[in-house]
Design an enzyme around this catalytic site. Sequence first.
Site, PDB file in Angstrom:
ATOM      1  N   SER A  31       6.084 -10.880 -34.814  1.00 54.97           N
ATOM      2  CA  SER A  31       5.296 -10.431 -33.665  1.00 54.97           C
ATOM      3  C   SER A  31       6.060 -10.544 -32.347  1.00 54.97           C
ATOM      4  O   SER A  31       5.848  -9.737 -31.441  1.00 54.97           O
ATOM      5  CB  SER A  31       3.993 -11.226 -33.597  1.00 54.97           C
ATOM      6  OG  SER A  31       4.257 -12.605 -33.399  1.00 54.97           O
ATOM      7  N   ASP A  85      15.850 -12.349 -32.296  1.00 55.98           N
ATOM      8  CA  ASP A  85      14.818 -12.587 -33.303  1.00 55.98           C
ATOM      9  C   ASP A  85      13.882 -13.699 -32.832  1.00 55.98           C
ATOM     10  O   ASP A  85      14.249 -14.518 -31.995  1.00 55.98           O
ATOM     11  CB  ASP A  85      15.478 -12.966 -34.640  1.00 55.98           C
ATOM     12  CG  ASP A  85      14.660 -12.496 -35.841  1.00 55.98           C
ATOM     13  OD1 ASP A  85      13.434 -12.320 -35.693  1.00 55.98           O
ATOM     14  OD2 ASP A  85      15.253 -12.318 -36.914  1.00 55.98           O
ATOM     15  N   GLY A  86      12.704 -13.714 -33.388  1.00 53.00           N
ATOM     16  CA  GLY A  86      11.741 -14.773 -33.099  1.00 53.00           C
ATOM     17  C   GLY A  86      12.015 -16.012 -33.923  1.00 53.00           C
ATOM     18  O   GLY A  86      12.934 -16.054 -34.747  1.00 53.00           O
ATOM     19  N   ASP A  88       9.903 -19.682 -35.772  1.00 54.37           N
ATOM     20  CA  ASP A  88       8.638 -20.356 -36.058  1.00 54.37           C
ATOM     21  C   ASP A  88       8.646 -21.762 -35.466  1.00 54.37           C
ATOM     22  O   ASP A  88       7.615 -22.278 -35.064  1.00 54.37           O
ATOM     23  CB  ASP A  88       8.399 -20.402 -37.562  1.00 54.37           C
ATOM     24  CG  ASP A  88       8.390 -19.001 -38.143  1.00 54.37           C
ATOM     25  OD1 ASP A  88       7.854 -18.097 -37.477  1.00 54.37           O
ATOM     26  OD2 ASP A  88       8.934 -18.800 -39.244  1.00 54.37           O
ATOM     27  N   LYS A  98      12.688 -20.252 -39.523  1.00 55.13           N
ATOM     28  CA  LYS A  98      12.258 -18.863 -39.476  1.00 55.13           C
ATOM     29  C   LYS A  98      11.759 -18.451 -40.863  1.00 55.13           C
ATOM     30  O   LYS A  98      12.060 -19.087 -41.845  1.00 55.13           O
ATOM     31  CB  LYS A  98      13.430 -17.950 -39.071  1.00 55.13           C
ATOM     32  CG  LYS A  98      13.840 -18.128 -37.616  1.00 55.13           C
ATOM     33  CD  LYS A  98      15.046 -17.268 -37.226  1.00 55.13           C
ATOM     34  CE  LYS A  98      14.934 -15.803 -37.600  1.00 55.13           C
ATOM     35  NZ  LYS A  98      13.686 -15.148 -37.158  1.00 55.13           N
ATOM     36  N   GLY A  99      10.991 -17.348 -40.889  1.00 56.62           N
ATOM     37  CA  GLY A  99      10.581 -16.848 -42.193  1.00 56.62           C
ATOM     38  C   GLY A  99       9.095 -16.598 -42.346  1.00 56.62           C
ATOM     39  O   GLY A  99       8.652 -16.107 -43.376  1.00 56.62           O
ATOM     40  N   GLU A 107      17.198 -11.609 -41.926  1.00 57.39           N
ATOM     41  CA  GLU A 107      17.353 -12.177 -40.584  1.00 57.39           C
ATOM     42  C   GLU A 107      18.576 -13.087 -40.516  1.00 57.39           C
ATOM     43  O   GLU A 107      19.355 -13.042 -39.568  1.00 57.39           O
ATOM     44  CB  GLU A 107      16.096 -12.962 -40.202  1.00 57.39           C
ATOM     45  CG  GLU A 107      14.903 -12.062 -39.881  1.00 57.39           C
ATOM     46  CD  GLU A 107      13.596 -12.823 -39.702  1.00 57.39           C
ATOM     47  OE1 GLU A 107      12.599 -12.194 -39.312  1.00 57.39           O
ATOM     48  OE2 GLU A 107      13.552 -14.050 -39.952  1.00 57.39           O
ATOM     49  N   LYS A 125       6.323 -22.973 -29.955  1.00 65.86           N
ATOM     50  CA  LYS A 125       7.259 -23.064 -31.081  1.00 65.86           C
ATOM     51  C   LYS A 125       8.224 -24.246 -30.966  1.00 65.86           C
ATOM     52  O   LYS A 125       8.947 -24.540 -31.908  1.00 65.86           O
ATOM     53  CB  LYS A 125       8.083 -21.762 -31.190  1.00 65.86           C
ATOM     54  CG  LYS A 125       7.254 -20.488 -31.305  1.00 65.86           C
ATOM     55  CD  LYS A 125       6.416 -20.490 -32.566  1.00 65.86           C
ATOM     56  CE  LYS A 125       5.476 -19.289 -32.642  1.00 65.86           C
ATOM     57  NZ  LYS A 125       6.125 -18.008 -32.655  1.00 65.86           N
TER      58      LYS A 125
END
Lengths: 228, 228
Positions: A31, A85-86, A88, A98-99, A107, A125
């Site tokens: 997102s 990239d974002g 988590d 991430k993931g 990624e 985060k």
Amino acid sequence: VTDRESLKREAALRAVALVESGMVVGLGTGSTAWYAVEALGARLRAGDLTNVVGVATSRATEVQAEALGIPLGPLEPHGVDLAIDGMDELDSQLDAIKGLGGALTREKLVALQAKTFVLIGDASKRVSYLGEKAPVPVEAIPFAQRVVAAELAALGCTPMLRRDEHGEPLVTDNGNVIFDCHFDAPFEAGEVARACKAMSGVVEHGLFLGMADVAFVASDAGVLELTR
Amino acid sequence: VTDRESLKREAALRAVALVESGMVVGLGTGSTAWYAVEALGARLRAGDLTNVVGVATSRATEVQAEALGIPLGPLEPHGVDLAIDGMDELDSQLDAIKGLGGALTREKLVALQAKTFVLIGDASKRVSYLGEKAPVPVEAIPFAQRVVAAELAALGCTPMLRRDEHGEPLVTDNGNVIFDCHFDAPFEAGEVARACKAMSGVVEHGLFLGMADVAFVASDAGVLELTR
């Protein structure tokens, strides 16, 4: 108070401001990365950037980029100038989990080939240690799933097979499954990363250690730029 | 002079003679393993064995086993009593190269969960060092293929993308591609194995080191039983 989506977008804009004409840009998934891809498309349409090629980290991002007219190319060795990239979870060392978007393998591949890897997200985060809130996702080939689940559990976590909205095991773009590994206590991330990667049947894990060069973290107080 | 197919069959029969009623048996993939699956089906049909469950290492073997009425089950942790499979190369330590059949990832997973892992083949498969005749197959996710090819080449080999009969990249049962890595000179197998497994985008490699307990190798002089 700014809402969460606005914060994600602000962080994304800061990362996309780093893109220059002629660059190959890694396009993340999820997102927050979605806002970055959207902003990149806007800069291209505005003529502010030219000759940019994207490398998409998922089928979903590919679809989004194509709709925005961002030219896409394959992943080449050392072939990405800037990957955005974002995340988590992000700790103070810029190590990340991430993931959550299910695209961790692509990624990581894109991030590893990037000269500069930029993480973006809102302040929720940030954690004091990895695993504080989020599980560690591990992608495994379906045939191996019972074996991998047992080996992950032996690391001291509870591996939960990720399911889709229909309750079926989620299938990644690579045709694999994902275990979300919940740890009850802090763990040594480097050791868990090595152990996961060494398992037969594991394709990749969501621990991104020593990889990010910059992180843009947005809160009500503004966007914080963190470097390693 | 016995023909090659008869030799493969003789080696397979010796391995299948080790199967006992109630066992879970790993069923290999390839032309030699085919004889083992056939022989196992014959023993079951003859009533010589009961309550045997197979774990198939490929879709092809699954189809063969189902046609023979061999009950199949999933791979469970430490859940295989005896795994029987062919090899492409075998050295004096019973270290092997496997993967010519394209099923190396599932083959390794099954072998790793087996109490006893038996290799079968004709004497042409014996080598003085691994890589003497055969390339080392490495399974990689398609998205990563250019990166993995470059990293494999950096190990000192020539990685050739395996193609199917139509000249298209061969797709494994896991949806991946295979690089056949040709080494010009002897290499340290343990180091190559570790390096391959550590690469992002690599799912598995065909070096089976320290895994086989027994090998049956058939030649005109008879079947040799080798143990580690």
